[in-house]
Design a protein around this motif. Structure first.
Motif, PDB file in Angstrom:
ATOM      1  N   SER A  97       0.835  -1.208   0.000  1.00 49.91           N
ATOM      2  CA  SER A  97       0.000   0.000   0.000  1.00 49.91           C
ATOM      3  C   SER A  97       0.871   1.261   0.000  1.00 49.91           C
ATOM      4  CB  SER A  97      -0.932  -0.011   1.213  1.00 49.91           C
ATOM      5  OG  SER A  97      -0.203  -0.321   2.384  1.00 49.91           O
ATOM      6  N   PRO A  98       0.303   2.408  -0.397  1.00 49.26           N
ATOM      7  CA  PRO A  98       1.069   3.662  -0.380  1.00 49.26           C
ATOM      8  C   PRO A  98       1.211   4.209   1.035  1.00 49.26           C
ATOM      9  CG  PRO A  98      -1.162   4.074  -1.105  1.00 49.26           C
ATOM     10  CD  PRO A  98      -1.044   2.590  -0.964  1.00 49.26           C
ATOM     11  N   LEU A  99       2.199   5.082   1.214  1.00 52.33           N
ATOM     12  CA  LEU A  99       2.432   5.701   2.516  1.00 52.33           C
ATOM     13  C   LEU A  99       1.540   6.930   2.675  1.00 52.33           C
ATOM     14  CD1 LEU A  99       4.468   5.264   4.914  1.00 52.33           C
ATOM     15  CD2 LEU A  99       5.744   7.187   3.954  1.00 52.33           C
ATOM     16  N   ARG A 100       1.099   7.146   3.887  1.00 50.10           N
ATOM     17  CA  ARG A 100       0.355   8.354   4.216  1.00 50.10           C
ATOM     18  C   ARG A 100       1.350   9.373   4.783  1.00 50.10           C
ATOM     19  NH1 ARG A 100      -5.107   8.458   7.987  1.00 50.10           N
ATOM     20  NH2 ARG A 100      -5.560  10.690   7.845  1.00 50.10           N
ATOM     21  N   TRP A 101       1.739  10.303   3.945  1.00 54.31           N
ATOM     22  CA  TRP A 101       2.694  11.328   4.342  1.00 54.31           C
ATOM     23  C   TRP A 101       1.949  12.510   4.966  1.00 54.31           C
ATOM     24  CZ3 TRP A 101       8.030  11.309   3.895  1.00 54.31           C
ATOM     25  CH2 TRP A 101       8.591  10.282   3.129  1.00 54.31           C
ATOM     26  N   ALA A 102       2.344  12.894   6.163  1.00 56.78           N
ATOM     27  CA  ALA A 102       1.814  14.098   6.792  1.00 56.78           C
ATOM     28  C   ALA A 102       2.637  15.309   6.364  1.00 56.78           C
ATOM     29  CB  ALA A 102       1.853  13.956   8.307  1.00 56.78           C
ATOM     30  N   ILE A 103       1.963  16.438   6.212  1.00 52.72           N
ATOM     31  CA  ILE A 103       2.631  17.717   5.989  1.00 52.72           C
ATOM     32  C   ILE A 103       2.549  18.462   7.319  1.00 52.72           C
ATOM     33  CG2 ILE A 103       2.720  19.815   4.607  1.00 52.72           C
ATOM     34  CD1 ILE A 103       1.070  18.253   2.476  1.00 52.72           C
ATOM     35  N   ILE A 104       3.703  18.741   7.911  1.00 53.51           N
ATOM     36  CA  ILE A 104       3.774  19.173   9.307  1.00 53.51           C
ATOM     37  C   ILE A 104       4.377  20.569   9.397  1.00 53.51           C
ATOM     38  CG2 ILE A 104       4.751  18.601  11.572  1.00 53.51           C
ATOM     39  CD1 ILE A 104       5.073  15.759   9.494  1.00 53.51           C
ATOM     40  N   THR A 105       3.778  21.419  10.232  1.00 53.43           N
ATOM     41  CA  THR A 105       4.318  22.745  10.481  1.00 53.43           C
ATOM     42  C   THR A 105       4.405  22.991  11.979  1.00 53.43           C
ATOM     43  OG1 THR A 105       4.167  25.078   9.801  1.00 53.43           O
ATOM     44  CG2 THR A 105       2.120  23.992  10.481  1.00 53.43           C
ATOM     45  N   SER A 274      -5.367   0.711   6.835  1.00 53.58           N
ATOM     46  CA  SER A 274      -4.902   1.381   5.618  1.00 53.58           C
ATOM     47  C   SER A 274      -3.683   0.721   4.988  1.00 53.58           C
ATOM     48  CB  SER A 274      -4.554   2.841   5.933  1.00 53.58           C
ATOM     49  OG  SER A 274      -3.375   2.919   6.724  1.00 53.58           O
ATOM     50  N   VAL A 275      -3.104  -0.296   5.652  1.00 55.91           N
ATOM     51  CA  VAL A 275      -1.838  -0.835   5.175  1.00 55.91           C
ATOM     52  C   VAL A 275      -1.956  -2.319   4.859  1.00 55.91           C
ATOM     53  CG1 VAL A 275      -0.986  -1.343   7.503  1.00 55.91           C
ATOM     54  CG2 VAL A 275       0.652  -0.950   5.672  1.00 55.91           C
ATOM     55  N   LYS A 276      -1.205  -2.723   3.822  1.00 54.93           N
ATOM     56  CA  LYS A 276      -1.177  -4.125   3.411  1.00 54.93           C
ATOM     57  C   LYS A 276       0.262  -4.511   3.087  1.00 54.93           C
ATOM     58  CE  LYS A 276      -2.837  -7.355  -0.143  1.00 54.93           C
ATOM     59  NZ  LYS A 276      -3.582  -7.477  -1.416  1.00 54.93           N
ATOM     60  N   TRP A 277       0.717  -5.616   3.661  1.00 52.86           N
ATOM     61  CA  TRP A 277       2.057  -6.135   3.369  1.00 52.86           C
ATOM     62  C   TRP A 277       2.010  -7.001   2.117  1.00 52.86           C
ATOM     63  CZ3 TRP A 277       0.461  -4.634   8.015  1.00 52.86           C
ATOM     64  CH2 TRP A 277       1.366  -3.956   8.841  1.00 52.86           C
ATOM     65  N   GLU A 278       3.162  -7.161   1.491  1.00 50.78           N
ATOM     66  CA  GLU A 278       3.262  -7.962   0.275  1.00 50.78           C
ATOM     67  C   GLU A 278       3.204  -9.457   0.608  1.00 50.78           C
ATOM     68  OE1 GLU A 278       3.129  -6.946  -2.667  1.00 50.78           O
ATOM     69  OE2 GLU A 278       4.124  -5.009  -2.927  1.00 50.78           O
TER      70      GLU A 278
END
Length: 323
Positions: A97-105, A274-278
């Motif tokens: 699955s793709p990564l959920r990237w946070a945008i942090i300030t 939200s995540v799946k391993w291969e």
């Protein structure tokens, strides 16, 4: 807490060419199956080498001969290879699955949306790291013009990145969502957006963009023992399969991540959904590499050679299958 799959067979390291491996890893919950394997292995066939600087630090350690293999971000590994790094190659896949990237300030910064970040200075862990690659992808997907492109400041590890947005030295940085969430919950930093492929699940839909690749892959130094790498991958696989199973997800996975990483139970449950391993680690899909390269080229991260991409640049086919 120990979770040992019933299908696991201890690796045999008595054969010719077998060596004890140094495995680079970053302290994130995605690596839980690796941690469970390490607990059972107890240092007999490999040792963990923590890399707080993430994928960029692992690339440096691979180049310097400080680690033999690592589990790291797919996009940064591929970008490094495309841009001339030759100290490692891909030897397997890890997360589907793709990564959920946070945008942090910063907690009191003037930045309240992704649109506010145009032309500002982003913090990154290292040159060519996932935090830099994804900042370029964010810029591309937002349609920012040449004079709106982000500038970059190398801050190294996670703590200096957080300090930098609070001091005003940088406007923001990108990091994995659930790794960052405890620091948001404590009030140290703020989320102002997300880079994720399933936008309907994010609370920041107007600013979200897509990360279109499986997020974690496995790479190894070119001079690592092929037999040791193959044994490591086959021995890790049952732990990954167990962790990815519906039964383990119900309780065992949640308990392990809560106990080891001290995350909130409700956050772990949300993350697991939200995540799946291969299934099958010693494989690399050519389409994943080419699709990732296409996006990275559009984002200005890599430049396609005149003769096109050669898969032998990216994959060690002596260790894994390419399909």
């Amino acid at each position: 807490m120990s979770f040992i799959p019933s299908s696991w067979v201890p690796p045999c390291y008595d054969g010719p060419g077998m060596t004890k491996l140094r495995v680079g890893w970053h302290r994130e919950h995605f690596l839980s199956p690796l941690l469970q394997f390490a607990e059972k292995d107890a240092g007999s066939t490999f040792e963990l080498v923590e890399c707080p600087g993430g994928t960029g630090e692992m690339q440096v350690k691979l180049k310097n001969g400080e680690i033999d293999i690592c589990v790291a971000l797919t996009d940064a590994l591929i970008a490094g290879l495309a841009n001339g790094l030759d100290s490692y190659k891909l030897v397997g896949r890890y997360i589907a699955s793709p990564l959920r990237w946070a945008i942090i300030t910063g907690k009191e910064s003037k930045y309240n949306s992704v649109d506010d970040l145009k032309g500002t200075t982003f913090g990154i862990s290292r040159q060519g790291s996932g935090s830099q690659v994804m900042a370029s992808v964010l810029s591309m997907n937002q349609g920012w013009t040449a004079d709106q492109q982000p500038k970059f400041k190398i801050n190294g590890q996670f703590k200096p990145l957080r300090d930098s947005v609070n001091s005003g030295e940088t406007s923001c940085f990108l990091w994995e969502w659930f790794t960052t969430k405890p620091y948001v919950d404590s009030g140290e930093v703020r989320f102002i957006g997300s880079v994720y492929s399933e936008q309907e699940d994010c609370p920041f839909q107007p600013d979200d963009t897509q990360a279109p690749w499986p997020c974690w892959s496995i790479a190894a130094a070119e001079n690592s023992s092929t037999s040791s790498l193959s044994s490591f991958l086959s021995s890790l696989e049952p732990f990954v399969t167990h962790f990815n199973s519906p039964k383990a997800r119900e309780k065992d996975d949640v308990d392990f991540v809560v106990d080891y990483f001290n995350h909130q139970r409700e956050d772990v449950i949300e993350w697991l959904a939200s995540v799946k391993w291969e299934e099958g680690l010693a494989q690399v899909e050519e389409k994943v590499i080419r699709d990732t390269l296409d996006t990275l080229e559009k984002a200005g991260v890599v430049k396609r050679p005149e003769a096109g991409w050669d898969m032998s640049t990216f994959v060690n086919a002596d260790v894994c299958k390419v399909h």
